[in-house]
Design a protein around this motif. Structure first.
Motif, PDB file in Angstrom:
ATOM      1  N   HIS A 150       0.838  -1.214   0.000  1.00  0.00           N
ATOM      2  CA  HIS A 150       0.000   0.000   0.000  1.00  0.00           C
ATOM      3  C   HIS A 150       0.865   1.253   0.000  1.00  0.00           C
ATOM      4  O   HIS A 150       1.936   1.284   0.603  1.00  0.00           O
ATOM      5  CB  HIS A 150      -0.951   0.014   1.209  1.00  0.00           C
ATOM      6  N   ALA A 151       0.358   2.260  -0.710  1.00  0.00           N
ATOM      7  CA  ALA A 151       0.970   3.582  -0.708  1.00  0.00           C
ATOM      8  C   ALA A 151       0.134   4.543   0.130  1.00  0.00           C
ATOM      9  O   ALA A 151       0.665   5.454   0.768  1.00  0.00           O
ATOM     10  CB  ALA A 151       1.103   4.112  -2.136  1.00  0.00           C
ATOM     11  N   GLN A 152      -1.197   4.355   0.111  1.00  0.00           N
ATOM     12  CA  GLN A 152      -2.067   5.139   0.978  1.00  0.00           C
ATOM     13  C   GLN A 152      -2.334   4.366   2.264  1.00  0.00           C
ATOM     14  O   GLN A 152      -2.069   3.158   2.362  1.00  0.00           O
ATOM     15  CB  GLN A 152      -3.379   5.484   0.269  1.00  0.00           C
ATOM     16  N   THR A 153      -2.854   5.080   3.253  1.00  0.00           N
ATOM     17  CA  THR A 153      -3.057   4.484   4.565  1.00  0.00           C
ATOM     18  C   THR A 153      -4.134   5.272   5.312  1.00  0.00           C
ATOM     19  O   THR A 153      -4.574   6.323   4.846  1.00  0.00           O
ATOM     20  CB  THR A 153      -1.736   4.510   5.354  1.00  0.00           C
ATOM     21  N   VAL A 154      -4.538   4.767   6.452  1.00  0.00           N
ATOM     22  CA  VAL A 154      -5.445   5.517   7.331  1.00  0.00           C
ATOM     23  C   VAL A 154      -4.583   6.480   8.146  1.00  0.00           C
ATOM     24  O   VAL A 154      -3.836   6.050   9.031  1.00  0.00           O
ATOM     25  CB  VAL A 154      -6.236   4.578   8.253  1.00  0.00           C
ATOM     26  N   LEU A 155      -4.648   7.754   7.817  1.00  0.00           N
ATOM     27  CA  LEU A 155      -3.860   8.752   8.539  1.00  0.00           C
ATOM     28  C   LEU A 155      -4.482   9.095   9.880  1.00  0.00           C
ATOM     29  O   LEU A 155      -3.782   9.270  10.880  1.00  0.00           O
ATOM     30  CB  LEU A 155      -3.706  10.017   7.687  1.00  0.00           C
TER      31      LEU A 155
END
Length: 247
Positions: A150-155
């Motif tokens: 993954h490159a995006q995540t739950v910030l």
């Protein structure tokens, strides 16, 4: 038996789908071996013109995707209120990777690109104290290995979410959003062969952020504990159906 719906949120790489199966196939392959032997349907969200009726669903499995939640594509945005309604009905849910990020965004959190870059490969994840008591993740060892890409995540996790697992890269590896609503950043459906194929596709991106893709490929191992979450989820959905009066 529980009526499970796989919400397909995108397609894998063409060669991965050809050689190993697309996202929904990987999920189905694991679920076929579940003691619950669930009835599983697939909903192809990016190509659909309407959302399924929640009355016919006992559990949702939301897949990964090569799309990005922050890009707010119309089909993805349409899923948000549908997921909110599903949670209000206490329908069992398990979001994976994109599904994890989408659930978090739908329930009041934020999902976007991780400031430290991509996380890929077979990595160690640790349960939190809440995770060790959780009906789904509590069956895992305190520390376990899982496949990640993954490159995006739950910030920012939703205010009401409970963090169940984390590692050095990502403090939100697993969340619980309600009594029977979970999401995980890792891929329980990935096999070692699929993980190696993803790393092969990501060689250049990984080198650009200072990682050694060949070492990551060599370090890929089986992740039976993480994979077991899918069958465990099916069993929990089955038990909930057994205790819910049917129309």
């Amino acid at each position: 038996m529980p009526r499970l719906l796989i919400v397909k949120t995108g397609d894998s790489f063409a060669d991965v789908a050809r050689d190993h199966g697309d996202f929904e196939t990987l999920f189905r392959r694991v679920l076929v071996d579940s003691p619950a032997v669930p009835s599983v349907r697939v909903f192809d969200a990016p190509r659909a013109s309407f959302l399924p009726d929640l009355d016919d669903i006992d559990g949702l499995l939301i897949t990964g995707s090569h799309a990005m939640v922050s890009h707010a594509e119309p089909w993805s945005e349409a899923l948000r209120p549908w997921l909110v309604e599903a949670r209000a009905r206490d329908i069992a849910m398990l979001g994976v990777c994109y599904g994890h990020q989408l659930m978090a965004a739908a329930f009041g959190g934020t999902s976007d690109f991780h400031p430290a870059g991509r996380e890929s490969g077979t990595r160690e994840i640790a349960l939190t104290e809440a995770g060790r008591r959780d009906p789904l993740l509590g069956s895992l060892p305190t520390r376990f290995r899982a496949h990640l890409s993954h490159a995006q995540t739950v910030l920012t996790a939703p205010a009401e979410a409970c963090v169940l697992a984390a590692n050095a890269h990502d403090p939100h590896q697993a969340l619980r959003h309600g009594p029977r609503q979970w999401s995980v950043q890792f891929h329980p459906e990935f096999t070692p062969a699929v993980m190696r194929a993803y790393l092969a596709h990501q060689r250049e991106a990984l080198r650009d952020q200072g990682e050694a893709p060949e070492r990551l490929i060599a370090d890929v191992t089986a992740t039976p504990e993480a994979t077991g979450l899918l069958s465990r989820f099916a069993l929990l959905a089955a038990r909930a159906r057994e205790t819910t009066p049917q129309a």
